[in-house]
Design a protein around this motif. Structure first.
Motif, PDB file in Angstrom:
ATOM      1  N   ALA A 138       0.830  -1.211   0.000  1.00 28.58           N
ATOM      2  CA  ALA A 138       0.000   0.000   0.000  1.00 28.58           C
ATOM      3  C   ALA A 138       0.865   1.261   0.000  1.00 28.58           C
ATOM      4  O   ALA A 138       0.436   2.324  -0.429  1.00 28.58           O
ATOM      5  CB  ALA A 138      -0.930  -0.003   1.201  1.00 28.58           C
ATOM      6  N   HIS A 139       2.091   1.139   0.479  1.00 34.43           N
ATOM      7  CA  HIS A 139       2.999   2.293   0.536  1.00 34.43           C
ATOM      8  C   HIS A 139       3.498   2.711  -0.853  1.00 34.43           C
ATOM      9  O   HIS A 139       3.955   3.838  -1.031  1.00 34.43           O
ATOM     10  CB  HIS A 139       4.191   1.931   1.434  1.00 34.43           C
ATOM     11  CG  HIS A 139       5.086   3.083   1.737  1.00 34.43           C
ATOM     12  ND1 HIS A 139       4.692   4.135   2.527  1.00 34.43           N
ATOM     13  CD2 HIS A 139       6.338   3.370   1.341  1.00 34.43           C
ATOM     14  CE1 HIS A 139       5.683   5.011   2.614  1.00 34.43           C
ATOM     15  NE2 HIS A 139       6.691   4.575   1.894  1.00 34.43           N
ATOM     16  N   SER A 141       3.180   4.068  -4.291  1.00 29.80           N
ATOM     17  CA  SER A 141       2.244   4.750  -5.182  1.00 29.80           C
ATOM     18  C   SER A 141       2.362   4.126  -6.569  1.00 29.80           C
ATOM     19  O   SER A 141       3.454   3.819  -7.030  1.00 29.80           O
ATOM     20  CB  SER A 141       2.532   6.246  -5.228  1.00 29.80           C
ATOM     21  OG  SER A 141       3.905   6.461  -5.392  1.00 29.80           O
ATOM     22  N   LYS A 144      -2.134  -0.786  -6.909  1.00 36.15           N
ATOM     23  CA  LYS A 144      -3.398  -0.883  -6.208  1.00 36.15           C
ATOM     24  C   LYS A 144      -3.340  -2.150  -5.361  1.00 36.15           C
ATOM     25  O   LYS A 144      -2.726  -3.142  -5.762  1.00 36.15           O
ATOM     26  CB  LYS A 144      -4.571  -0.949  -7.188  1.00 36.15           C
ATOM     27  CG  LYS A 144      -4.821   0.375  -7.909  1.00 36.15           C
ATOM     28  CD  LYS A 144      -6.110   0.337  -8.714  1.00 36.15           C
ATOM     29  CE  LYS A 144      -6.344   1.698  -9.367  1.00 36.15           C
ATOM     30  NZ  LYS A 144      -7.599   1.704 -10.165  1.00 36.15           N
ATOM     31  N   SER A 240      -5.366   0.368  -1.179  1.00 42.45           N
ATOM     32  CA  SER A 240      -4.714   1.490  -1.863  1.00 42.45           C
ATOM     33  C   SER A 240      -5.165   1.497  -3.318  1.00 42.45           C
ATOM     34  O   SER A 240      -5.105   0.461  -3.970  1.00 42.45           O
ATOM     35  CB  SER A 240      -3.198   1.364  -1.779  1.00 42.45           C
ATOM     36  OG  SER A 240      -2.604   2.430  -2.481  1.00 42.45           O
ATOM     37  N   PRO A 241      -5.652   2.633  -3.835  1.00 46.13           N
ATOM     38  CA  PRO A 241      -5.924   3.877  -3.081  1.00 46.13           C
ATOM     39  C   PRO A 241      -7.141   3.692  -2.180  1.00 46.13           C
ATOM     40  O   PRO A 241      -8.133   3.086  -2.570  1.00 46.13           O
ATOM     41  CB  PRO A 241      -6.222   4.898  -4.183  1.00 46.13           C
ATOM     42  CG  PRO A 241      -6.643   4.100  -5.370  1.00 46.13           C
ATOM     43  CD  PRO A 241      -5.981   2.767  -5.274  1.00 46.13           C
ATOM     44  N   LEU A 242      -7.027   4.219  -0.977  1.00 47.13           N
ATOM     45  CA  LEU A 242      -8.003   3.985   0.087  1.00 47.13           C
ATOM     46  C   LEU A 242      -9.136   5.010   0.013  1.00 47.13           C
ATOM     47  O   LEU A 242      -8.883   6.208  -0.038  1.00 47.13           O
ATOM     48  CB  LEU A 242      -7.264   4.082   1.424  1.00 47.13           C
ATOM     49  CG  LEU A 242      -7.998   3.786   2.700  1.00 47.13           C
ATOM     50  CD1 LEU A 242      -8.519   2.351   2.735  1.00 47.13           C
ATOM     51  CD2 LEU A 242      -7.063   4.008   3.890  1.00 47.13           C
ATOM     52  N   GLU A 272      -2.380   4.349   9.299  1.00 51.33           N
ATOM     53  CA  GLU A 272      -2.695   5.259   8.193  1.00 51.33           C
ATOM     54  C   GLU A 272      -4.143   5.758   8.302  1.00 51.33           C
ATOM     55  O   GLU A 272      -4.410   6.963   8.175  1.00 51.33           O
ATOM     56  CB  GLU A 272      -2.486   4.502   6.867  1.00 51.33           C
ATOM     57  CG  GLU A 272      -2.762   5.293   5.628  1.00 51.33           C
ATOM     58  CD  GLU A 272      -1.913   6.536   5.524  1.00 51.33           C
ATOM     59  OE1 GLU A 272      -0.732   6.477   5.932  1.00 51.33           O
ATOM     60  OE2 GLU A 272      -2.432   7.572   5.088  1.00 51.33           O
TER      61      GLU A 272
END
Lengths: 328, 320
Positions: A138-139, A141, A144, A240-242, A272
């Motif tokens: 999730a970190h 970018s 997904k 992610s994206p959340l 987060e």
């Protein structure tokens, strides 16, 4: 919509089958996927229908396989890679970041990388194999990350992941694979990525959970109901994206937030979500500090008895809710 | 094979374009405007140009991180390249990728991953697409000798051989991984021997001889396009500059560098063109002049371009 009772595993197989049939550019690759159904058994029986054109056995070369999938995705295929476990995902991590997650951004959208990586988590087998580490993915970018918690979600999200034009990490908990639930069997059934879902409505407390932890939370919610405590349960599904909005709206209503996840507490997704709420306008609506109920901050032990105490169970959730509400 | 004057002239032009492009980056007035260092391939132009020009127009190219000459050889437009290296808004990737991730899908150049060895499987994947779609196209993948030490090289050769992928790996062996000479970083006897252990045919050529590289890659392409699977071409060459623009080059002798300067690929090619192909010296001078001008124009273009805005940095992270 026709509904059928399927196990999580069967539902994922159905998703693969439908997507491979609809689009011959969808190729599934992984260790032993042709004869043995892969490490999760989800490709069992697909070889007859699709052959080696769409179902490819790979050597044990996780990093090269992920890079190959990325290169294939950039040039027109839609690969689905099944990795056998989280330890193998870590071996492949470099290509997942550099080869899959980054090119779309640095090429300004000219290079798309539509691929799906299925990563089994949880469910025992040794300290490396059983770990989850969802927050690592999730970190990054550009990636997904999704984590379904039942058969219907497994099918709907896997179909969405395959159709998505981005690299998607699809985390699936082994403990859930044989659990059956009601699944729409239509080709058109799909669960869009990037949306948090309200699993249960209530006004007393907001509980955010996903994956296997959600099962414990929903169990706890039934017991809490009997005590008159109405839990509103939100399942992000896409980590992610959340999608924070349903969480904000719920916290506004209940004034209390509990986040439950199986993974280690430190630096986890709970941190987060908690920080996002604390940074937002919703902070003023909180009537008590945010609570996190998470896996313990130790590597996963082997013994089944020890493994079981590592992750939150329904009774832990109930206790946390009472602590949060200040009820003895 | 018979070389047309047009092909020879294009090779010559692109080698000079690459040389002038990098000499410009090396000059202090430009290098101080570049974010970080750049990795120059001065002395390796013959490998890049010879290999790229042996490919068909629709073949995919995956580069190594010492990629400027390869990018120019693949047909990438140098104005956009210069602006990209300088981090400008009108750069080929809008200043988001820089020199290390130049790419241009319009010329079938998929770019590069500077993480050592990380480009090899990307090339395998692009080759898998050609195989599945039966396009008949082939993928060219560059790699430096430093990346031979990565597990990914072996993993990729294994995969390419097992699946008979249409990919040609051109290993630019410049005998150094950073400041470490090849005998101290690479244990196998040779690149070709390593390839052979995977059942992949390989040849070793003089990487400073553009005709030799072109000829070897042309042959490799024909076999690969025929369905014979992957091929490895080891091109032995030398970078006449440092590892990057900060490199003090304390690890090699001036004598060694002088010997290689005698084998400057552009000088060698000039002699070949005049002696073996009877090209007119005035024509060559004109090509050289055109190459200089194109680089000057590219520099003007880049220096006058604006910096990207914050909006550019927030450009979509996800495809819709």
């Amino acid at each position: 919509m026709e509904i059928k009772e399927l196990s999580f595993k069967e539902a994922m197989r159905q998703a693969l089958q439908e997507e491979m049939k609809a689009d011959p550019l969808v190729v599934v690759m992984g260790q032993d996927v042709r004869k043995n159904g892969g490490s999760l058994g989800i490709t069992l029986g697909l070889e007859e229908q699709f052959g080696e054109d769409q179902l490819m056995d790979t050597p044990s070369s996780e990093q090269a396989v992920i890079g190959t999938a990325a290169g294939a995705a950039m040039t027109g295929l839609r690969p689905v890679v099944e990795l056998a476990s989280m330890d193998q995902a870590l071996l492949a991590f470099g290509e997942l970041v550099h080869g899959a997650a980054r090119p779309f951004y640095w090429s300004r959208g000219k290079e798309k990388v539509p691929m799906t990586v299925i990563v089994p988590i949880g469910g025992g087998d040794w300290p490396q194999n059983g770990q989850a580490l969802e927050n690592l993915f999730a970190h990054i970018s550009g990636l997904k990350v999704v984590e379904p918690s039942n058969a219907a979600q497994g099918k709907g999200l896997l179909k969405a992941a395959i159709r998505d034009d981005n690299p998607v990490v699809f985390l699936v908990n082994r403990d859930l694979l044989n659990i059956k639930s009601q699944v729409p069997v239509e080709d058109s059934y799909i669960l869009p990525l990037g949306k948090s879902y309200t699993e249960r409505k209530g006004g007393s407390v907001t509980i955010v959970a996903w994956g296997a932890a959600l099962v414990s939370v929903l169990e706890a919610a039934v017991v809490l109901d009997q005590d008159g405590v109405r839990a509103e349960v939100i399942n992000p599904m896409t980590l992610s994206p959340l999608d924070m909005d349903p969480i904000f709206q719920s916290v506004k209503k209940t004034g209390h937030l509990l986040i439950v996840h199986d993974e280690n507490k430190t630096g986890g997704m709970g941190a987060e979500i908690s920080a996002s709420v604390a940074e937002s306008q919703v902070f003023d609506y909180l009537e008590a500090p945010i609570f996190r109920l998470c896996g313990l901050d130790v590597p996963m032990p082997y013994s089944k008895g020890l493994e079981d105490v590592m992750t939150p169970k329904a009774e832990d959730v109930i206790q946390s809710v009472y602590d949060l509400l200040g009820v003895d | 094979m018979k070389y047309t004057e047009e092909l020879l002239a294009t090779m010559y032009y692109r080698m000079y374009q690459a040389r002038f492009f990098e000499e410009t980056l090396k000059s202090s007035s430009v290098s101080e405007k570049i974010n970080g260092v750049s990795h120059l391939s001065i002395g390796q132009e013959a490998t890049a140009v010879g290999a790229c020009m042996a490919m068909n127009q629709d073949d995919e190219i995956v580069m190594s991180f010492r990629n400027h000459a390869q990018a120019i050889a693949s047909g990438m437009e140098i104005k956009g390249m210069m602006a990209e290296v300088m981090g400008k808004e009108s750069g080929i990737n809008g200043g988001l990728s820089g020199s290390a991730h130049l790419s241009d899908v319009s010329v079938h150049n998929l770019g590069t991953s500077p993480a050592p060895g990380a480009a090899y499987p990307i090339a395998c994947g692009a080759a898998l697409t050609q195989q599945k779609k039966k396009t008949g196209q082939v993928v060219l993948c560059f790699g430096g000798d430093g990346t031979l030490d990565e597990g990914l090289f072996g993993e990729s050769l294994n995969l390419a051989a097992l699946w008979k992928l249409p990919v040609i790996f051109v290993i630019e062996n410049n005998f150094f991984s950073g400041a470490t000479a090849i005998e101290h970083h690479f244990a196998p006897k040779s690149v070709a021997a390593l390839a052979a252990s995977y059942g992949i045919p390989a040849v070793t050529v003089d990487g400073n001889d553009v005709i030799a590289v072109h000829s070897a890659v042309t042959k490799a392409r024909a076999k690969t396009a025929d369905g014979e699977g992957p091929f490895v071409v080891e091109a032995q060459t030398y970078r006449l500059c440092g590892y990057d623009t900060n490199d003090l080059q304390l690890y090699r002798s001036v004598d060694e560098q002088k010997i290689w300067q005698q084998h400057d690929p552009i000088n060698l090619f000039t002699t070949t063109l005049i002696q073996d192909y009877q090209m007119d010296q005035a024509v060559l001078e004109q090509l050289k002049e055109n190459a200089t001008r194109s680089v000057k124009d590219a520099l003007d273009y880049a220096e006058n371009a604006s910096d990207p805005s914050m909006n550019d940095a927030l450009t979509p992270v996800y495809a819709k």
